[in-house]
Design a protein around this motif. Structure first.
Motif, PDB file in Angstrom:
ATOM      1  N   ARG A   1      24.634  23.828  31.100  1.00 28.55           N
ATOM      2  CA  ARG A   1      24.431  24.539  29.845  1.00 28.55           C
ATOM      3  C   ARG A   1      23.167  24.043  29.131  1.00 28.55           C
ATOM      4  O   ARG A   1      22.433  24.827  28.527  1.00 28.55           O
ATOM      5  N   SER A   2      22.895  22.751  29.237  1.00 27.02           N
ATOM      6  CA  SER A   2      21.688  22.192  28.635  1.00 27.02           C
ATOM      7  C   SER A   2      20.439  22.852  29.213  1.00 27.02           C
ATOM      8  O   SER A   2      19.527  23.241  28.474  1.00 27.02           O
ATOM      9  N   ILE A   3      20.383  22.952  30.526  1.00 27.78           N
ATOM     10  CA  ILE A   3      19.227  23.595  31.174  1.00 27.78           C
ATOM     11  C   ILE A   3      19.093  25.042  30.713  1.00 27.78           C
ATOM     12  O   ILE A   3      17.992  25.519  30.399  1.00 27.78           O
ATOM     13  N   GLU A   4      20.216  25.738  30.636  1.00 27.31           N
ATOM     14  CA  GLU A   4      20.205  27.134  30.194  1.00 27.31           C
ATOM     15  C   GLU A   4      19.627  27.254  28.785  1.00 27.31           C
ATOM     16  O   GLU A   4      18.769  28.110  28.516  1.00 27.31           O
ATOM     17  N   LEU A   5      20.065  26.388  27.882  1.00 23.14           N
ATOM     18  CA  LEU A   5      19.596  26.441  26.496  1.00 23.14           C
ATOM     19  C   LEU A   5      18.119  26.069  26.389  1.00 23.14           C
ATOM     20  O   LEU A   5      17.356  26.714  25.656  1.00 23.14           O
ATOM     21  N   CYS A   6      17.721  25.023  27.109  1.00 25.90           N
ATOM     22  CA  CYS A   6      16.315  24.593  27.063  1.00 25.90           C
ATOM     23  C   CYS A   6      15.391  25.663  27.623  1.00 25.90           C
ATOM     24  O   CYS A   6      14.321  25.936  27.055  1.00 25.90           O
ATOM     25  N   GLU A   7      15.778  26.276  28.730  1.00 24.07           N
ATOM     26  CA  GLU A   7      14.960  27.338  29.333  1.00 24.07           C
ATOM     27  C   GLU A   7      14.844  28.527  28.377  1.00 24.07           C
ATOM     28  O   GLU A   7      13.768  29.132  28.245  1.00 24.07           O
ATOM     29  N   ARG A   8      15.925  28.849  27.732  1.00 21.22           N
ATOM     30  CA  ARG A   8      15.925  29.961  26.782  1.00 21.22           C
ATOM     31  C   ARG A   8      14.976  29.668  25.624  1.00 21.22           C
ATOM     32  O   ARG A   8      14.228  30.544  25.176  1.00 21.22           O
ATOM     33  N   PHE A   9      15.007  28.443  25.147  1.00 21.81           N
ATOM     34  CA  PHE A   9      14.143  28.052  24.026  1.00 21.81           C
ATOM     35  C   PHE A   9      12.671  28.076  24.430  1.00 21.81           C
ATOM     36  O   PHE A   9      11.829  28.611  23.701  1.00 21.81           O
ATOM     37  N   ILE A  10      12.362  27.507  25.584  1.00 21.48           N
ATOM     38  CA  ILE A  10      10.973  27.490  26.058  1.00 21.48           C
ATOM     39  C   ILE A  10      10.422  28.909  26.184  1.00 21.48           C
ATOM     40  O   ILE A  10       9.319  29.220  25.717  1.00 21.48           O
ATOM     41  N   ALA A  11      11.213  29.786  26.815  1.00 24.07           N
ATOM     42  CA  ALA A  11      10.761  31.168  27.005  1.00 24.07           C
ATOM     43  C   ALA A  11      10.523  31.856  25.666  1.00 24.07           C
ATOM     44  O   ALA A  11       9.509  32.547  25.475  1.00 24.07           O
ATOM     45  N   GLY A  12      11.445  31.640  24.732  1.00 28.20           N
ATOM     46  CA  GLY A  12      11.317  32.281  23.431  1.00 28.20           C
ATOM     47  C   GLY A  12      10.123  31.781  22.647  1.00 28.20           C
ATOM     48  O   GLY A  12       9.380  32.569  22.046  1.00 28.20           O
ATOM     49  N   VAL A  13       9.904  30.478  22.651  1.00 30.26           N
ATOM     50  CA  VAL A  13       8.780  29.905  21.903  1.00 30.26           C
ATOM     51  C   VAL A  13       7.448  30.318  22.521  1.00 30.26           C
ATOM     52  O   VAL A  13       6.500  30.690  21.802  1.00 30.26           O
ATOM     53  N   GLU A  14       7.350  30.263  23.830  1.00 32.21           N
ATOM     54  CA  GLU A  14       6.075  30.613  24.465  1.00 32.21           C
ATOM     55  C   GLU A  14       5.733  32.086  24.285  1.00 32.21           C
ATOM     56  O   GLU A  14       4.556  32.446  24.210  1.00 32.21           O
ATOM     57  N   GLU A  15       6.741  32.921  24.172  1.00 33.70           N
ATOM     58  CA  GLU A  15       6.480  34.345  23.964  1.00 33.70           C
ATOM     59  C   GLU A  15       6.067  34.633  22.526  1.00 33.70           C
ATOM     60  O   GLU A  15       5.168  35.456  22.283  1.00 33.70           O
ATOM     61  N   SER A  16       6.683  33.936  21.585  1.00 38.65           N
ATOM     62  CA  SER A  16       6.452  34.277  20.181  1.00 38.65           C
ATOM     63  C   SER A  16       5.488  33.347  19.448  1.00 38.65           C
ATOM     64  O   SER A  16       4.986  33.703  18.372  1.00 38.65           O
ATOM     65  N   CYS A  17       5.237  32.162  20.026  1.00 38.41           N
ATOM     66  CA  CYS A  17       4.365  31.180  19.359  1.00 38.41           C
ATOM     67  C   CYS A  17       3.331  30.627  20.346  1.00 38.41           C
ATOM     68  O   CYS A  17       3.409  29.452  20.743  1.00 38.41           O
ATOM     69  N   PRO A  18       2.354  31.420  20.753  1.00 34.50           N
ATOM     70  CA  PRO A  18       1.368  30.937  21.731  1.00 34.50           C
ATOM     71  C   PRO A  18       0.522  29.776  21.219  1.00 34.50           C
ATOM     72  O   PRO A  18      -0.140  29.091  22.005  1.00 34.50           O
ATOM     73  N   GLN A  19       0.582  29.517  19.910  1.00 34.20           N
ATOM     74  CA  GLN A  19      -0.187  28.388  19.349  1.00 34.20           C
ATOM     75  C   GLN A  19       0.394  27.046  19.777  1.00 34.20           C
ATOM     76  O   GLN A  19      -0.281  26.015  19.740  1.00 34.20           O
ATOM     77  N   LEU A  20       1.665  27.039  20.161  1.00 33.97           N
ATOM     78  CA  LEU A  20       2.333  25.812  20.581  1.00 33.97           C
ATOM     79  C   LEU A  20       2.153  25.606  22.085  1.00 33.97           C
ATOM     80  O   LEU A  20       2.177  26.568  22.864  1.00 33.97           O
ATOM     81  N   ARG A  21       1.969  24.349  22.484  1.00 37.61           N
ATOM     82  CA  ARG A  21       1.766  24.030  23.915  1.00 37.61           C
ATOM     83  C   ARG A  21       2.892  23.119  24.392  1.00 37.61           C
ATOM     84  O   ARG A  21       3.172  22.093  23.779  1.00 37.61           O
ATOM     85  N   LEU A  22       3.518  23.517  25.477  1.00 36.26           N
ATOM     86  CA  LEU A  22       4.660  22.768  26.005  1.00 36.26           C
ATOM     87  C   LEU A  22       4.255  21.344  26.371  1.00 36.26           C
ATOM     88  O   LEU A  22       3.310  21.127  27.123  1.00 36.26           O
ATOM     89  N   ALA A  23       4.987  20.359  25.831  1.00 33.78           N
ATOM     90  CA  ALA A  23       4.734  18.955  26.141  1.00 33.78           C
ATOM     91  C   ALA A  23       5.729  18.422  27.165  1.00 33.78           C
ATOM     92  O   ALA A  23       5.483  17.391  27.795  1.00 33.78           O
ATOM     93  N   SER A  24       6.829  19.105  27.333  1.00 34.59           N
ATOM     94  CA  SER A  24       7.868  18.691  28.278  1.00 34.59           C
ATOM     95  C   SER A  24       7.575  19.247  29.668  1.00 34.59           C
ATOM     96  O   SER A  24       6.854  20.243  29.810  1.00 34.59           O
ATOM     97  N   PRO A  25       8.128  18.624  30.709  1.00 25.73           N
ATOM     98  CA  PRO A  25       7.972  19.183  32.053  1.00 25.73           C
ATOM     99  C   PRO A  25       8.541  20.597  32.118  1.00 25.73           C
ATOM    100  O   PRO A  25       9.586  20.881  31.519  1.00 25.73           O
ATOM    101  N   ARG A  26       7.866  21.468  32.842  1.00 28.50           N
ATOM    102  CA  ARG A  26       8.366  22.832  32.979  1.00 28.50           C
ATOM    103  C   ARG A  26       9.559  22.905  33.922  1.00 28.50           C
ATOM    104  O   ARG A  26      10.459  23.721  33.752  1.00 28.50           O
TER     105      ARG A  26
END
Length: 397
Positions: free
Chosen positions: A292-317
């Motif tokens: 469930r943790s992976i599911e939630l984290c993946e959902r968050f990453i996808a949502g942020v990258e789609e809506s906030c391109p100003q932010l850059r992922l610092a965590s491993p993909r």
């Protein structure tokens, strides 16, 4: 199968708050006040000093240690609870160094939690025998595990980025060159399955106030592998680690096995809060938590990258290389986080520019993730963070 609706109902969560900071301090289980109150009255009130025996206070560090051992793949009788994580890291590191007296290098990485590095630096200074701390980039650790290394000291999951070390692979490599391992589980315990015995870990320590939800200042724990338990050096020779503490002997005799790693009088009220939290954890499956943790984290990453391109992922993909948190770089990350908190989404900030979000499936669901992404997007895209009050640095970030 873990019932996440049931687990969510076990916690007090303030109305209107999406809590994404359980990787720093977990929320309060609803059962905690009653359990702590029980210790105060009738136990402390009626039994007074008799509570140490009559209420089982004295043996709580071992009793709760066994409950934690079952959660981290450790052998029963080889985990004890008490003191702080920094103290337990110090103890483990000192014991590990004593097992390799002909070596002087403590190997760690630049992403390790600073307190662990401070403990290593302080111990090296105290020893004064040429012992030194060597830090390298997290991704370069494996190539620096050589026969000069006495101890490999790592935090399994990086506190800033969530990057995960491969405990089994790195422990095996350390053992190939005769080094001892010390693992910090602060961001692993309660976030993902841990198998200390299966990985061959020598020493490990962790805290209980993050994912475990035992409350602010909740005690830490230490693990000592069976092969070391009877001879582990006790650098901090507190009376609770004595073989016969109530004999009040003038000279120290370490207790057998992991009990020798006890130091001072246990914090009974805080141990009661830990006990209440463990009651919840014993009803869940860590594999379900991880999925469930992976599911939630993946959902968050996808949502942020789609809506906030100003932010850059610092965590491993790659989710397999990540703990249960997601971090993003943003130049105005501190102010943006304060704006988020003001709107009920609580994460935290780590210097220099990291916005950090923890995902605890016990009380966070997909709907929380979607709402958090929506609020974050509004703040970033409309520059709602650009207000003076959000830029004033607090003592704690």
């Amino acid at each position: 199968m873990t019932d996440f609706a049931w687990t969510r109902d076990q916690f007090h969560l303030p109305e209107g708050v999406i809590y994404l900071d359980g990787n720093s301090l977990g929320p309060m289980p609803k059962a905690t006040p009653a359990r702590v109150q029980q210790v105060m009255e009738p136990e402390w009130r009626d039994q007074l000093i008799g509570g140490w025996v009559g209420a089982g206070w004295h043996l709580a560090p071992e009793r709760l240690g066994d409950r934690i051992a079952a959660m981290i793949g450790a052998e029963a009788g080889h985990v004890v609870v008490g003191d702080t994580l920094s103290i337990k890291i110090y103890q483990a590191l000192a014991a590990a160094l004593a097992l390799r007296p002909d070596r002087r290098v403590i190997l760690s990485d630049t992403g390790n939690f600073p307190s662990d590095l401070y403990m290593a630096q302080g111990l090296a200074h105290t020893l004064g025998n040429g012992t030194r701390l060597k830090t390298v980039a997290p991704e370069d650790v494996a190539e620096h595990i050589t026969d000069e290394v006495a101890v490999l000291m790592l935090t399994e999951v990086d506190y800033r980025t969530g990057r995960r070390h491969d405990m089994k692979v790195l422990t095996a490599k350390a053992h190939e060159v005769g080094a001892i391992t010390v693992w910090d589980l602060a961001h692993s315990f309660g976030a993902l399955p841990v198998d200390l015995a299966g990985c061959g870990a020598d020493f490990a320590a962790g805290c209980t106030y993050k994912y475990i939800n035992a409350g602010p200042g909740a005690p830490a724990f230490i693990y000592v592998a069976p092969e070391h338990a009877g001879r582990a050096c006790t650098a901090l020779q507190g009376w609770q680690g004595h073989d016969a503490p109530f004999a009040f002997e003038q000279d120290y005799r370490p207790a057998t096995e992991v009990v020798r790693m006890r130091v001072g009088t246990p914090p009974v009220l805080q141990l009661a809060a830990l006990e209440a939290a463990l009651d919840i954890w014993e009803q869940v499956d860590m594999n379900d938590i991880r999925a469930r943790s992976i599911e939630l984290c993946e959902r968050f990453i996808a949502g942020v990258e789609e809506s906030c391109p100003q932010l850059r992922l610092a965590s491993p993909r790659d989710a397999a290389q990540r703990g249960s948190q997601v971090s993003f770089h943003f130049e105005e990350g501190y102010a943006a986080m304060q704006a988020l908190i003001a709107r009920g989404v609580i994460g935290d900030f780590r210097a220099p520019d990291i916005m950090r979000f923890g995902f605890t499936p016990l009380y966070i669901g997909p709907e929380d993730v979607d709402r958090a992404v929506e609020i974050l997007a509004e703040i970033i895209n409309w520059d709602l963070w650009d207000r003076p009050e959000y830029k004033v640095k607090a003592i704690i970030t």
